[in-house]
Design an enzyme around this catalytic site. Structure first.
Site, PDB file in Angstrom:
ATOM      1  N   GLU A  66      45.917  55.221  31.274  1.00  0.00           N
ATOM      2  CA  GLU A  66      45.146  56.320  30.667  1.00  0.00           C
ATOM      3  C   GLU A  66      43.652  55.981  30.643  1.00  0.00           C
ATOM      4  O   GLU A  66      42.808  56.819  31.012  1.00  0.00           O
ATOM      5  CB  GLU A  66      45.674  56.559  29.254  1.00  0.00           C
ATOM      6  CG  GLU A  66      44.979  57.624  28.449  1.00  0.00           C
ATOM      7  CD  GLU A  66      45.540  57.676  27.039  1.00  0.00           C
ATOM      8  OE1 GLU A  66      44.733  57.540  26.096  1.00  0.00           O
ATOM      9  OE2 GLU A  66      46.766  57.821  26.879  1.00  0.00           O
TER      10      GLU A  66
ATOM     11  N   LYS B 130      54.511  51.473  26.819  1.00  0.00           N
ATOM     12  CA  LYS B 130      53.516  52.364  26.204  1.00  0.00           C
ATOM     13  C   LYS B 130      52.119  51.742  26.284  1.00  0.00           C
ATOM     14  O   LYS B 130      51.129  52.459  26.503  1.00  0.00           O
ATOM     15  CB  LYS B 130      53.892  52.621  24.734  1.00  0.00           C
ATOM     16  CG  LYS B 130      52.856  53.429  23.942  1.00  0.00           C
ATOM     17  CD  LYS B 130      52.552  54.769  24.600  1.00  0.00           C
ATOM     18  CE  LYS B 130      51.800  55.718  23.668  1.00  0.00           C
ATOM     19  NZ  LYS B 130      50.552  55.213  23.122  1.00  0.00           N
TER      20      LYS B 130
END
Length: 457
Positions: free
Chosen positions: A190, A183
Site C-alpha cells: 500500500e 496484513k
C-alpha cells in the site's frame, strides 16, 4: 451465532455494525462508555439493536457468551493487547475459548502470545483491511492459525468479509501469526502504490505543467481499463476536488506524511530475512524524508532549493511504466511473504492471500489476476519494461524525486541484467579476506586466483 468484540473505535464500531447486519449476535465492550452508547445509537437507527448487547465490564461480557466463546480484539497494538488478554483470563475465559487479535499487531508479538496463552485460551490473529468503510460493508480478512475455534466462526466471517466473483475475501492464509504478517506486507505494498501514484502525479504536474484536474482526468481514463484500482480511483477523485475559490484541494495540504508503523515493520523484516523489496522500502523512506525538518538531523538534511526541468512524456509509455511498476510492487510483497512462510514454516497459501485482496481492502485492483500469473507474465512485458526504463530516465532528468519509480527500475534491472557483484566480492576480500566464490562454485581468496605483490595501503 454469538461473538464478542472488545474495542469500539472507528474500525471496531463499523465492524460491529457489519457483524450485526450479517445476523451475528454481538456482545460489545469498550472502556470508554461513550463508544458503546454511540454504537447502540447507530444500531437502533438502523433497526439492528436487538442483536447487540453493550456491557460495562469484561466479566459481564464473558458471562453473557455461551461456551466455547469467540472474542475479537480491535484495540491498539502493543501492551494493551496483553492487558486485555490478561483481563479476559481473570474474567473467566477458558482453554476452549478463542480470542482473535484483529488489530495491526506485530506478527512477532502474535507468535509470543500464542505460546504465552496456550493453556489459557486459543489465541489467533487476523489482519483486517479496508478502513472504516470496508469494516462496515465488507473488509478483506487475513486470518491465520489452525485453532478449532475458527471452525465455529469461519462460515460467518466469510459473509462478513467482502466478496469478489461470489468468493469471500476472508481466508485462513497460513499457520501461526501469518495473518498479521500478510496484513503487514499488504500495508507495505500500500505504501509503495500510494507513493508511486504520487510520483506519477508529480511528474505530470511539475514535469509537464499539467493541472491537478488534468492529472485527475488521466488517472480516471486509466481506471476505466486494466489499471482500475481503489488507490488510483481515489487519487483521481482527490485531484479533481477544489474549494469555493477554485483552489485545488492538494494545494491546501501540507507535505508531511504520517505513518502507523506497518510500513517500517515491512522494511525491517525484509532486511532481517534478506529479501529485497526496494520499492516498499523506498516508500517508507519517502515518508520519512517529508518529515526531515523535524528530525534531530534536520540541519544536516536541509539543502537549498533547486530548480526543476520540464520533460516531454508520452502518456502511453507512462501508463506502461506505471503498469509494470505496480505489478512489481505486488510481486516484491509476495516474495517477502513466501520467504517468511518458508523461514517460519507457516505454509502460507499465496492464492488465498491474493483472494483476500480482491475486494474490500485498500490495495484491491483489477490487475491482481496479472499479479497471480507470476514471473512468467512479467517476463512477457517487453514493451512495459522498455517504457519503465525510458520514463524513469526522463523523470530523473526533471530534477524531481522519484524514490519508488527509480527503486522499481533498479530492482527489475538488477534481476534481469548483468550484475556488478563480482567487483563488490573482490573489494570485500581485498580488505577483509571474507572470501570469494568463482563461477565454478569454488570458494577461495583473490590471492588464490592472481598474484598480488603488495596491497594498496
Amino acid at each position: 451465532m454469538q461473538v464478542a468484540l472488545v474495542g469500539l473505535g472507528v474500525m471496531g464500531k463499523n465492524l460491529a455494525l457489519n457483524l450485526i447486519e450479517k445476523g451475528i449476535t454481538l456482545v460489545a465492550y469498550d472502556k470508554n462508555p461513550n463508544a458503546g452508547e454511540e454504537l447502540l445509537s447507530c444500531a437502533k437507527s438502523q433497526g439492528m439493536a436487538d442483536r447487540l448487547h453493550i456491557v460495562s465490564d469484561l466479566r459481564d461480557m464473558v458471562q453473557r457468551l455461551e461456551a466455547p466463546r469467540s472474542i475479537l480484539l480491535l484495540v491498539p497494538a502493543g501492551e494493551l493487547v496483553d492487558t486485555v488478554c490478561n483481563e479476559l483470563v481473570d474474567a473467566g475465559v477458558d482453554c476452549n475459548d478463542m480470542i482473535v487479535d484483529c488489530g495491526n499487531s506485530n506478527y512477532k508479538d502474535g507468535i509470543t502470545r500464542k505460546l504465552k496463552y496456550q493453556n489459557k485460551f486459543e489465541f489467533a490473529t487476523m489482519g483486517i483491511s479496508g478502513g472504516a468503510e470496508g469494516a462496515r460493508h465488507g473488509p478483506a480478512m487475513m486470518a491465520s492459525g489452525s485453532e478449532g475455534g475458527w471452525e465455529r466462526i469461519e462460515p460467518w466471517f466469510e459473509k462478513v468479509a467482502a466478496s469478489y466473483n461470489d468468493e469471500s475475501c476472508f481466508a485462513r492464509v497460513g499457520q501461526s501469526a501469518s495473518g498479521h504478517f500478510v496484513k503487514m506486507v499488504h500495508n507495505g505494498i500500500e505504501y509503495a502504490l500510494m507513493q508511486l501514484i504520487a510520483e506519477v502525479y508529480q511528474l505530470l504536474r511539475l514535469g509537464t505543467n499539467r493541472s491537478p484536474k488534468e492529472v485527475a482526468a488521466i488517472f480516471d481514463d486509466w481506471s476505466k481499463g486494466q489499471l482500475n484500482s481503489y488507490l488510483l480511483s481515489i487519487s483521481s477523485h482527490i485531484l479533481s476536488l477544489e474549494n469555493q475559490k477554485n483552489m485545488p484541494l492538494v494545494d491546501l495540504i501540507d507535505n508531511k506524511v504520517g505513518a502507523k508503523g506497518t510500513g517500517l515493520w515491512t522494511a525491517q523484516n525484509a532486511l532481517e530475512l534478506g529479501i529485497a523489496v526496494p520499492s516498499l522500502v523506498a516508500a517508507v523512506q519517502a515518508r520519512h524524508l517529508t518529515n526531515a525538518c523535524d528530525t534531530t538531523a534536520a540541519q544536516e538534511m536541509t539543502y537549498a532549493a533547486k530548480s526543476t526541468n520540464t520533460v516531454d512524456i508520452d502518456l502511453d509509455e507512462l501508463k506502461d511504466a506505471f503498469t509494470l511498476a505496480s505489478l512489481l510492487a505486488y510481486r516484491q510483497g509476495l516474495a517477502l511473504i513466501k520467504g517468511a512462510s518458508r523461514t517460519h514454516q507457516w505454509k502460507v497459501d499465496l492464492s488465498k492471500t491474493l483472494q483476500t485482496w480482491r475486494a474490500g481492502c485498500i490495495i484491491r485492483a483489477d490487475y491482481l489476476d496479472s499479479v497471480a500469473q507470476g514471473v512468467e507474465f512479467i517476463d512477457s512485458l517487453d514493451k512495459e519494461a522498455a517504457a519503465l526504463r525510458k520514463i524513469t530516465g526522463q523523470a530523473i532528468m526533471s530534477g524531481l524525486a522519484f524514490p519508488v519509480l527509480s527503486s522499481t527500475q533498479t530492482y527489475f534491472a538488477t534481476l534481469t541484467t548483468p550484475s556488478n557483484g563480482h567487483l563488490v566480492q573482490a573489494q570485500r576480500d581485498y580488505f577483509g579476506e571474507h572470501g570469494i566464490k568463482t563461477h565454478s562454485g569454488e570458494t577461495c581468496h583473490l590471492t588464490d586466483l592472481v598474484e598480488i605483490d603488495a596491497k594498496v595501503r
